[in-house]
Design an enzyme around this catalytic site. Sequence first.
Site, PDB file in Angstrom:
ATOM      1  N   ARG A  45       0.841  -1.206   0.000  1.00  0.00           N
ATOM      2  CA  ARG A  45       0.000   0.000   0.000  1.00  0.00           C
ATOM      3  C   ARG A  45       0.873   1.251   0.000  1.00  0.00           C
ATOM      4  O   ARG A  45       0.554   2.241  -0.636  1.00  0.00           O
ATOM      5  CB  ARG A  45      -0.928  -0.004   1.211  1.00  0.00           C
ATOM      6  N   ASP A  91       0.545  -7.099  -3.220  1.00  0.00           N
ATOM      7  CA  ASP A  91      -0.879  -6.874  -2.968  1.00  0.00           C
ATOM      8  C   ASP A  91      -1.363  -5.999  -4.110  1.00  0.00           C
ATOM      9  O   ASP A  91      -0.550  -5.505  -4.905  1.00  0.00           O
ATOM     10  CB  ASP A  91      -1.097  -6.187  -1.605  1.00  0.00           C
ATOM     11  N   HIS A 117      -6.320 -10.540  -3.547  1.00  0.00           N
ATOM     12  CA  HIS A 117      -5.428  -9.374  -3.449  1.00  0.00           C
ATOM     13  C   HIS A 117      -4.379  -9.380  -4.564  1.00  0.00           C
ATOM     14  O   HIS A 117      -3.204  -9.100  -4.313  1.00  0.00           O
ATOM     15  CB  HIS A 117      -4.718  -9.368  -2.089  1.00  0.00           C
ATOM     16  N   GLU A 162      -9.071 -13.188   2.084  1.00  0.00           N
ATOM     17  CA  GLU A 162     -10.028 -12.291   1.438  1.00  0.00           C
ATOM     18  C   GLU A 162     -10.151 -12.455  -0.072  1.00  0.00           C
ATOM     19  O   GLU A 162     -10.389 -11.466  -0.783  1.00  0.00           O
ATOM     20  CB  GLU A 162      -9.681 -10.829   1.779  1.00  0.00           C
ATOM     21  N   TRP A 206      -6.056 -14.193  12.124  1.00  0.00           N
ATOM     22  CA  TRP A 206      -6.311 -12.747  12.216  1.00  0.00           C
ATOM     23  C   TRP A 206      -7.771 -12.423  12.471  1.00  0.00           C
ATOM     24  O   TRP A 206      -8.084 -11.389  13.028  1.00  0.00           O
ATOM     25  CB  TRP A 206      -5.805 -12.023  10.974  1.00  0.00           C
ATOM     26  N   TYR A 213      -3.624  -5.319  15.357  1.00  0.00           N
ATOM     27  CA  TYR A 213      -3.663  -4.552  14.110  1.00  0.00           C
ATOM     28  C   TYR A 213      -3.289  -3.094  14.395  1.00  0.00           C
ATOM     29  O   TYR A 213      -4.100  -2.293  14.837  1.00  0.00           O
ATOM     30  CB  TYR A 213      -5.035  -4.682  13.440  1.00  0.00           C
ATOM     31  N   ASP A 259      -2.777  -0.715  12.532  1.00  0.00           N
ATOM     32  CA  ASP A 259      -3.308   0.344  11.662  1.00  0.00           C
ATOM     33  C   ASP A 259      -4.544   0.997  12.272  1.00  0.00           C
ATOM     34  O   ASP A 259      -5.091   1.926  11.696  1.00  0.00           O
ATOM     35  CB  ASP A 259      -3.608  -0.182  10.248  1.00  0.00           C
ATOM     36  N   TRP A 273      -0.566  -2.715   8.506  1.00  0.00           N
ATOM     37  CA  TRP A 273      -1.102  -2.485   7.160  1.00  0.00           C
ATOM     38  C   TRP A 273      -1.002  -0.995   6.889  1.00  0.00           C
ATOM     39  O   TRP A 273      -1.162  -0.183   7.816  1.00  0.00           O
ATOM     40  CB  TRP A 273      -2.559  -2.953   7.094  1.00  0.00           C
ATOM     41  N   GLU A 319      -2.569   1.136   4.396  1.00  0.00           N
ATOM     42  CA  GLU A 319      -3.513   1.917   3.582  1.00  0.00           C
ATOM     43  C   GLU A 319      -3.485   3.395   3.971  1.00  0.00           C
ATOM     44  O   GLU A 319      -3.520   4.284   3.118  1.00  0.00           O
ATOM     45  CB  GLU A 319      -4.944   1.389   3.784  1.00  0.00           C
TER      46      GLU A 319
HETATM   47  C1  ACM Z   1      -5.823  -9.390   6.570  1.00  0.00           C
HETATM   48  O1  ACM Z   1      -5.861  -8.501   7.432  1.00  0.00           O
HETATM   49  N1  ACM Z   1      -6.524  -9.289   5.457  1.00  0.00           N
HETATM   50  C2  ACM Z   1      -5.025 -10.565   6.767  1.00  0.00           C
END
Ligand code: ACM
Length: 687
Positions: free
Chosen positions: A165, A194, A271, A327, A393, A418, A420, A466, A468
């Site tokens: 990202r 990704d 992804h 996902e 997760w 997480y 983020d 992450w 983003e």
């Molecule tokens: C994830 O947070 N999609 C592994």
Amino acid sequence: MKKTLLAFLIAGAAGLGLSLSAVSCNNSSECIEVVIPRPAAIEKCAGTFQIPTPLAVSFDTPQEVAASLEAYLKTTSLPATETAPDAALRFVIASEEGLPASEEGYELSVLPEGAVIKARGEAGLFYGLQTLLQLRSRFGDRIPAQRIVDAPRFEYRGMHLDESRHFFGKEFVKKQLRMMASLKLNRLHWHLTDGAGWRIQIDRYPELTEIAAWRPVEPWLEWLDAGRPYCRREDPNAYGGFYTKEEIREVVAYADSLHITVIPEIEMPGHSEEVLAVYPELSCAGKPHVYDDLCIGNDKTFEFLENVLTEVMELFPSEYIHIGGDEATKKGWATCAKCHARMQREGLKDLDELQSYAVHRVEEFLNAHGRKLLGWDEILQGGLAPNAAVMSWHGMSGGREAAASGHPVVMTPGSYCYLDKYQGNPSTEPKALEGSLPLPKVYMCEPAPEDMTGRENVLGVQANLWTEYVPTAEHAEYMLYPRMFALAEVAWTAPERKDYDDFHRRALLRIETARAEGYNTFDQAASERAERPEALKQVKHLALGCPVSCGAEWYESYAADGAGSLTDGWFGPWNYGYRWLGFLNKDFEATIDLGAVKAIREVKADFLQWHSALIGLPKSVEIAVSEDGEHFTVLGEEQNDLPFDDPKLQCRAFGWEGSAQARYVRCRAAFHGNAGGWIFIDEIVVN
Ligand code: ACM
């Protein structure tokens, strides 16, 4: 000044065959405990160790161990010089009884006559040295004498970094590796591919780094809204980047010198928009982004993955290769002739089994090359591949399932790991992922609860960044620290040695040194100074500590300390990640038992409004009381007049005032009616 020595036997130390005392730290100026993660056992000794300049070092170790420690010492601030037999700093490989059994464990004696680090293996010596370096960064060249015996709880102590990202580059990664080593973390999970960008040179597929690594729009959300465009590397607006093979080798070798294994993640089958942008034939539609997923019916997909993984394995010696697996939309597969043909041929009954087929097939390939597959918990869908390890997760449930069936597990539950999410007041913090993860909540993570079947299969724990909403290297550090400090203690320190208040004291000190070392940490202390005033001090009231039964299930991730948090005297902070109980799409009800009939004059239930997280005040709050717990009299009902979409972060108390006699106090709060929305409550005050 009072010095308190608590001479209690530490269970962690007992497990090491030792009994050392712990030192309590009521007075921080005298406190010798500064190390993160907290060691298993510390014994205060008389005097101080004055680090001489120059500092002679000796090695009672195999030659190659001495060579690598010597090389490492040159990179530290210790004034180490050539070896000498009567050195003030000695490294000793030993196997005597009393030393921790783990190769990563060590014993560090810092005494007036010198410092000695003993361990069974090189990693232990390295970690003993990390402890010494942390002591020095706090105490300078006069370190209070002490003896530390220490070993990790988990073998896997990880940090994840998403560079798809946003891309930060190798100097940033090496800087974080140095911090990881200091925190005794030993796995970097490097999210290299990704939809937002492919970040690793693959010779066979040059388009991945000529195009799929570049986008014409930098901010991730704008890029997404613009339909996920890519551009050529030469485009004047190109944002992105990638690691050349030479750079990867450099990072992997550097990590290795810090006892850190780098685990690459190559995302599949979801992804993968960036791959489909340059190799559209690998999608079900045969053209760039319709859905995110690779076509599983197409043998060319596996040819591509195997070719990529072959080059990846040449670069990364890690036992585990992470294949993502999370996902996948599966949408293209549902209508794809090739996917359907594959399902028929292989006898796969649904799309989960089709996904599982892909994971099995990639696992066989990795196993045939002497490697193991690690994937996000979606790889459980449709049946887990036989030798796979699961990274959990979606809470802990995937990890629990995998561990119970004998598979290795790395825990990284979203509600604790997480990074983020918001760590401070969401109305003043920079944009983050909706959700809340303050420092104490990370610290509360328990990766292998006692009631877990197969808990011995939990390899360890990891926190994930992450990116983003993390556009710069500075911002990445801001999100990582100090929360990675908490994760490190979760990963290393035995639960009976964990203590948030003590950790918090050490974390504030470590933030100071991290800042002095040039890390842009979150300002935990400033955030606490700006904290909601009501959250700073426990309030005493009539229902304090009284049992509560909740008539509605709270959401697993917003469980505070269960129903008891409603009468623990603690209001929630601005950040709803802890102390708040969260209820999704439903009414709230709780009944408090005061233990005996008492005169009451006030009941106030405190709720949160934070619109961007869809947390709204309840529509109305009803207070009722009873003497027998069966027959209730409604004392009052208060309506809310604040609109659900009012954006200001705020708390409001609803309730009743008057005069009544009651043993049981019931509070009902009606859901505000906005689907997908929440009610958050922290305390019901009775007076
Ligand atoms: C994830 O947070 N999609 C592994």
